[in-house]
Design an enzyme around this catalytic site. Structure first.
Site, PDB file in Angstrom:
ATOM      1  N   CYS A 379       5.229   2.808   1.023  1.00  0.00           N
ATOM      2  CA  CYS A 379       4.729   4.046   0.417  1.00  0.00           C
ATOM      3  C   CYS A 379       5.872   5.044   0.212  1.00  0.00           C
ATOM      4  O   CYS A 379       6.673   4.854  -0.681  1.00  0.00           O
ATOM      5  CB  CYS A 379       3.576   4.612   1.238  1.00  0.00           C
ATOM      6  N   HIS A 516      -0.022   0.458   1.642  1.00  0.00           N
ATOM      7  CA  HIS A 516       0.205   0.325   3.091  1.00  0.00           C
ATOM      8  C   HIS A 516      -0.279  -1.042   3.575  1.00  0.00           C
ATOM      9  O   HIS A 516      -1.437  -1.174   3.980  1.00  0.00           O
ATOM     10  CB  HIS A 516      -0.564   1.404   3.844  1.00  0.00           C
ATOM     11  N   GLU A 518       0.286  -2.512   6.262  1.00  0.00           N
ATOM     12  CA  GLU A 518       0.023  -2.560   7.710  1.00  0.00           C
ATOM     13  C   GLU A 518      -1.458  -2.434   8.042  1.00  0.00           C
ATOM     14  O   GLU A 518      -1.909  -2.929   9.076  1.00  0.00           O
ATOM     15  CB  GLU A 518       0.833  -1.490   8.450  1.00  0.00           C
TER      16      GLU A 518
END
Ligand code: GLN
Length: 546
Positions: A379, A516, A518
């Site tokens: 990001c 993102h 994650e």
């Protein structure tokens, strides 16, 4: 549907979220389907506007909700996909009641905490029924005794009366501290906490006792006696080496057995082999790798929760322990990046907001690019990689993101004025003045990968869906200029209007993504980009040793 309510006592940070997630994992391992909800007592309508220093990470769901980080644990420990209906706050509950009041829905009645707020809370809990799961696990944020959590506790008290005793279990998480001078585990805080809960009308069925050492049968008997619970309902929640051990520890203590008994559900024996293997892989890896995470909230692990976990998962996929070295980008700004990242095997620049430490992050990226250290930008990290490349390779002097310099001659990252919102399937326009709340690109968006790319080799699929949370975007005006200078755009939105992934060819592993990743990594299914990044870091380490 059956319901498990989890409350916390004594103090915060005892790991209620992990306890809830672990119970979910155990129930799934018995063949039941689960869903979760987090009810947070604070007044913010959602945690989106909260500073990560105070509240920790904001977890983003597929449907674009900005939620409490515990929802991240729920997803990582189970097969569930969380969304808007899985997190409510006092703020969101009051907001909805007040909106109804203004609309005249209450027909002139006096609107009160009981029954209006409590009814609203119960209707939020009932929304979980749409999931059709066997079991709903509902975690009440905060600590019993807080003024703010009272309406939630009252609502869950009523809930058992509404749906029947056999369909609800109350679990209370407390602390049993070990006092060194006395050489004893102390049960008093637990007694007080349960007393507090009972004064509100809730008698816990199960106590999870967070402690450094196993509770002896005598201590359990004492707690059972004073708190009026069965002795086999006093569970030791012992500190563990890795958080993924919690389900196994709970199982050994008989927690899942007790829950299904109390709820009167018949299930198979739990299959925990996958969890045992996971814990073994995490505890006994054959390799090791060091990753520098260059960020702003570096002194607070809570603000990068999903990121840390995704790195652990990436390590797991490669039989490696990932040592994370947090580097404060302001330090890099002052000291220069070389020293700080000298002996690391990979550099990761995570997401973030605000201008503090930005030039330090750019320095760290330059360093990784020039020295061919594996680099992963997420990001903001991707946006700054574009800035760094524009300035130092494409020679666009003074290039920047509009976020940090609205007057830059080369706004390579800019504020989009309108875009197609994938969640609502509508075009969204950004109001110049109103830059906060509701104007971010949020939630899962599709992205098409270039065949011959690092991204494709990691994902091994053409179309991916990843979660977003940002306002700024790659500025397509610089597509050609930067492309000719060597930046590769390997992931685009299906209509090609948005750049989602950038890469560099002459580099062992250099990738920036606007989303993102994650948020979608799970221990049982490590995210392909994290797995690939850690593999590259291991290779880099090997090469350097040779
Ligand atoms: N601040 C940047 C933006 O709003 C990046 C946000 C992020 O990293 N999540 O676009």
């Amino acid at each position: 549907m059956k319901f498990i309510f989890i409350t916390g006592g004594v103090l915060s940070s005892l790991g209620k979220g992990l306890a809830a997630a672990s119970i979910g994992a155990l129930m799934e391992s018995r063949g039941l389907s689960v869903t979760f909800q987090k009810l947070d007592p604070y007044i913010n309508v959602d945690p989106g506007t909260m500073n990560p220093f105070q509240h920790g990470e904001v977890f983003v769901t597929d449907d674009g909700a900005e939620t409490d980080l515990d929802l991240g644990h729920y997803e990582r420990y189970t097969q569930t996909t969380m969304g808007k209906k899985n997190n409510f706050t006092s703020g969101s509950i009051y907001y909805s009641v007040i909106t109804k009041e203004r609309r005249g829905d209450y027909l002139g009645g006096t609107v009160q905490v009981i029954p209006h707020i409590t009814d609203e809370i119960k209707s939020c809990i009932n929304k979980l029924r749409e999931d059709g799961a066997d079991l709903a696990i509902i975690e009440i944020g905060g600590t019993v005794g807080d003024i703010e959590s009272l309406p939630f506790l009252e609502a869950i008290r009523q809930f058992r009366v509404d749906v029947g005793k056999e369909n609800v279990v109350y679990i209370h998480l407390t602390l049993v501290p070990y006092i060194k001078v006395a050489g004893e585990l102390k049960t008093k805080p637990t007694q007080h906490s349960v007393k507090e809960l009972r004064s509100i009308g809730i008698q816990p069925d199960i106590l999870l006792c967070r402690t450094e050492r196993y509770l002896t049968p005598e201590v359990k008997a004492k707690i059972a006696h004073f708190c009026d619970v069965e002795q086999d309902a006093v569970i030791t929640a012992k500190d563990v080496e890795t958080i993924y051990e919690v389900p196994l520890v709970f199982h050994k203590e008989g927690l899942d057995e007790k829950i299904v008994k109390l709820l009167n559900i018949w299930t198979r024996r739990p299959h925990l082999r996958a969890w045992e293997m996971l814990v073994d892989r995490i505890k006994n890896p054959s390799k090791e790798v060091t990753i520098a995470v260059v960020g702003k909230y570096v002194n607070l692990r809570e603000s990068y929760k999903s990121l840390n976990e995704a790195l652990v998962h990436g390590g797991c996929a490669n039989d490696a322990r990932v040592l994370i070295r947090y580097i404060d980008s302001e330090e890099v700004e002052k000291e220069g990046g070389e020293e700080l990242v000298k002996d690391v095997d990979g550099v990761l620049v995570p997401g973030g907001f605000g201008s503090r430490g930005i030039e330090g992050k750019i320095k760290a990226i330059k360093n990784a690019r020039e020295n061919k250290i594996p680099f992963f930008g997420i990001c903001l990290g991707m946006q700054l990689a574009v800035v760094e490349f524009s300035r130092n390779v494409a020679k666009l002097e003074g290039a920047h993101s509009e976020e940090f310099n609205p007057h830059t001659p080369y706004p390579v990252i800019y504020l989009m004025r309108e875009w197609f919102d994938y969640q609502s399937q509508k075009i969204v326009y950004r109001d110049e003045k109103c830059d906060y709340g509701g104007t971010m690109r949020l939630g899962a968006y599709p992205c098409i990968l270039e065949n011959d790319s690092l991204a494709y080799s990691a994902y091994r699929t053409k179309e991916i869906f990843e979660r977003h949370r940002h306002r700024y975007e790659f500025n397509k005006e610089y597509f050609e200029t930067l492309g000719e200078a060597g930046l590769q755009f390997t992931g685009l939105s299906p209509d090609k209007s948005l750049v989602e992934i950038v890469e560099l060819k002459d580099h062992p592993w250099y990738l920036g993504c606007q989303f993102h990743p994650e948020f979608k990594s799970r221990p049982m299914a490590p995210h392909p980009l994290f797995a690939s990044f850690i593999k590259a870091a291991l290779d880099y380490r090997e090469r350097n040793k040779a």
